[in-house]
Scaffold this motif. Structure first.
Motif, PDB file in Angstrom:
ATOM      1  N   LEU A 103       0.815  -1.208   0.000  1.00 29.98           N
ATOM      2  CA  LEU A 103       0.000   0.000   0.000  1.00 29.98           C
ATOM      3  C   LEU A 103       0.850   1.259   0.000  1.00 29.98           C
ATOM      4  O   LEU A 103       1.979   1.266   0.486  1.00 29.98           O
ATOM      5  CB  LEU A 103      -0.889   0.028   1.247  1.00 29.98           C
ATOM      6  N   TYR A 104       0.268   2.312  -0.528  1.00 28.86           N
ATOM      7  CA  TYR A 104       0.804   3.657  -0.341  1.00 28.86           C
ATOM      8  C   TYR A 104      -0.053   4.257   0.754  1.00 28.86           C
ATOM      9  O   TYR A 104      -1.254   4.449   0.589  1.00 28.86           O
ATOM     10  CB  TYR A 104       0.705   4.481  -1.624  1.00 28.86           C
ATOM     11  N   LEU A 105       0.540   4.533   1.875  1.00 28.44           N
ATOM     12  CA  LEU A 105      -0.191   5.030   3.042  1.00 28.44           C
ATOM     13  C   LEU A 105       0.070   6.523   3.208  1.00 28.44           C
ATOM     14  O   LEU A 105       1.219   6.948   3.322  1.00 28.44           O
ATOM     15  CB  LEU A 105       0.240   4.260   4.291  1.00 28.44           C
ATOM     16  N   SER A 106      -0.993   7.282   3.187  1.00 29.37           N
ATOM     17  CA  SER A 106      -0.900   8.727   3.365  1.00 29.37           C
ATOM     18  C   SER A 106      -1.892   9.123   4.448  1.00 29.37           C
ATOM     19  O   SER A 106      -2.995   8.583   4.510  1.00 29.37           O
ATOM     20  CB  SER A 106      -1.244   9.414   2.043  1.00 29.37           C
ATOM     21  N   TRP A 107      -1.537  10.087   5.293  1.00 28.77           N
ATOM     22  CA  TRP A 107      -2.443  10.471   6.362  1.00 28.77           C
ATOM     23  C   TRP A 107      -2.262  11.928   6.724  1.00 28.77           C
ATOM     24  O   TRP A 107      -1.247  12.545   6.402  1.00 28.77           O
ATOM     25  CB  TRP A 107      -2.253   9.588   7.592  1.00 28.77           C
ATOM     26  N   GLN A 108      -3.280  12.454   7.408  1.00 26.26           N
ATOM     27  CA  GLN A 108      -3.200  13.795   7.972  1.00 26.26           C
ATOM     28  C   GLN A 108      -4.090  13.861   9.196  1.00 26.26           C
ATOM     29  O   GLN A 108      -5.064  13.121   9.296  1.00 26.26           O
ATOM     30  CB  GLN A 108      -3.616  14.864   6.963  1.00 26.26           C
ATOM     31  N   ILE A 109      -3.756  14.729  10.114  1.00 28.68           N
ATOM     32  CA  ILE A 109      -4.580  14.938  11.313  1.00 28.68           C
ATOM     33  C   ILE A 109      -5.757  15.816  10.925  1.00 28.68           C
ATOM     34  O   ILE A 109      -5.588  16.883  10.348  1.00 28.68           O
ATOM     35  CB  ILE A 109      -3.760  15.570  12.443  1.00 28.68           C
ATOM     36  N   VAL A 110      -6.961  15.335  11.236  1.00 32.90           N
ATOM     37  CA  VAL A 110      -8.179  16.078  10.933  1.00 32.90           C
ATOM     38  C   VAL A 110      -8.569  16.925  12.144  1.00 32.90           C
ATOM     39  O   VAL A 110      -8.924  18.088  12.011  1.00 32.90           O
ATOM     40  CB  VAL A 110      -9.331  15.129  10.536  1.00 32.90           C
ATOM     41  N   SER A 111      -8.491  16.324  13.335  1.00 31.07           N
ATOM     42  CA  SER A 111      -8.819  17.061  14.547  1.00 31.07           C
ATOM     43  C   SER A 111      -8.161  16.407  15.753  1.00 31.07           C
ATOM     44  O   SER A 111      -7.844  15.230  15.729  1.00 31.07           O
ATOM     45  CB  SER A 111     -10.347  17.131  14.766  1.00 31.07           C
ATOM     46  N   SER A 112      -7.962  17.209  16.777  1.00 29.37           N
ATOM     47  CA  SER A 112      -7.461  16.735  18.062  1.00 29.37           C
ATOM     48  C   SER A 112      -8.274  17.410  19.147  1.00 29.37           C
ATOM     49  O   SER A 112      -8.223  18.626  19.289  1.00 29.37           O
ATOM     50  CB  SER A 112      -5.981  17.074  18.254  1.00 29.37           C
ATOM     51  N   ALA A 113      -9.059  16.618  19.862  1.00 30.78           N
ATOM     52  CA  ALA A 113      -9.892  17.182  20.927  1.00 30.78           C
ATOM     53  C   ALA A 113     -10.245  16.073  21.906  1.00 30.78           C
ATOM     54  O   ALA A 113     -10.296  14.889  21.544  1.00 30.78           O
ATOM     55  CB  ALA A 113     -11.164  17.787  20.346  1.00 30.78           C
ATOM     56  N   GLU A 114     -10.470  16.463  23.131  1.00 27.31           N
ATOM     57  CA  GLU A 114     -10.913  15.546  24.185  1.00 27.31           C
ATOM     58  C   GLU A 114     -10.020  14.337  24.310  1.00 27.31           C
ATOM     59  O   GLU A 114     -10.488  13.205  24.478  1.00 27.31           O
ATOM     60  CB  GLU A 114     -12.379  15.143  23.945  1.00 27.31           C
ATOM     61  N   GLY A 115      -8.716  14.536  24.184  1.00 29.04           N
ATOM     62  CA  GLY A 115      -7.763  13.443  24.349  1.00 29.04           C
ATOM     63  C   GLY A 115      -7.660  12.485  23.195  1.00 29.04           C
ATOM     64  O   GLY A 115      -7.043  11.439  23.310  1.00 29.04           O
ATOM     65  N   LYS A 116      -8.273  12.821  22.061  1.00 33.79           N
ATOM     66  CA  LYS A 116      -8.247  11.932  20.896  1.00 33.79           C
ATOM     67  C   LYS A 116      -7.790  12.688  19.656  1.00 33.79           C
ATOM     68  O   LYS A 116      -8.073  13.867  19.491  1.00 33.79           O
ATOM     69  CB  LYS A 116      -9.631  11.346  20.641  1.00 33.79           C
ATOM     70  N   THR A 117      -7.132  11.964  18.768  1.00 35.89           N
ATOM     71  CA  THR A 117      -6.706  12.515  17.484  1.00 35.89           C
ATOM     72  C   THR A 117      -7.404  11.734  16.387  1.00 35.89           C
ATOM     73  O   THR A 117      -7.449  10.513  16.432  1.00 35.89           O
ATOM     74  CB  THR A 117      -5.175  12.354  17.309  1.00 35.89           C
ATOM     75  N   GLN A 118      -7.943  12.435  15.415  1.00 32.78           N
ATOM     76  CA  GLN A 118      -8.532  11.783  14.248  1.00 32.78           C
ATOM     77  C   GLN A 118      -7.687  12.120  13.042  1.00 32.78           C
ATOM     78  O   GLN A 118      -7.220  13.209  12.887  1.00 32.78           O
ATOM     79  CB  GLN A 118      -9.971  12.226  14.006  1.00 32.78           C
TER      80      GLN A 118
END
Length: 126
Positions: A111-126
């Motif tokens: 796989l080619y894996l690409s990611w980015q942080i969408v949000s960080s709140a309430e102790g969680k990162t999406q």
């Protein structure tokens, strides 16, 4: 609190679709067709022409925005939203790879894996 404005743009081999929402309300929704010669086999062949069509489409519909959520059709792509605890940046890459190995049906080496942080709140990162 003001409702957040969200603009999404999606391109596939038959056209460009655009939607603007504010909160839960759709403010604009429209599409324009594309000739088959512009996108072949899910690859944009004439990027300048497709970009020009997008600019004209936005201008014609009086849509002004700096941020757009963009999607393009691809036969071999998969998007997943992961929820992880907030981690130091030095550990985030490894955590994402481990979670991808756990969730995705193919070997991570294929796989080619690409990611980015969408949000960080309430102790969680999406």
């Amino acid at each position: 609190m003001m409702a957040k404005k969200l603009t999404t743009l999606y391109i596939d081999d038959i056209g460009i679709r655009l939607q603007v929402t504010k909160g839960n309300l759709v403010r604009f929704q429209g599409s324009i067709p594309l000739e088959p010669s512009l996108i072949e086999g899910l690859i944009i062949k004439d990027t300048a022409e497709v970009a020009s069509r997008i600019r004209i489409f936005l201008k014609k519909n009086k849509i002004r925005t700096r941020r757009v959520i963009f999607g393009i059709s691809a036969a071999h792509s998969l998007t997943r939203l992961l929820t992880l605890p907030i981690l130091p940046k030095s550990l985030l890459d490894e955590a994402i790879v481990r979670e991808a190995k756990r969730l995705l049906p193919l070997a991570i080496e294929e796989l080619y894996l690409s990611w980015q942080i969408v949000s960080s709140a309430e102790g969680k990162t999406q």
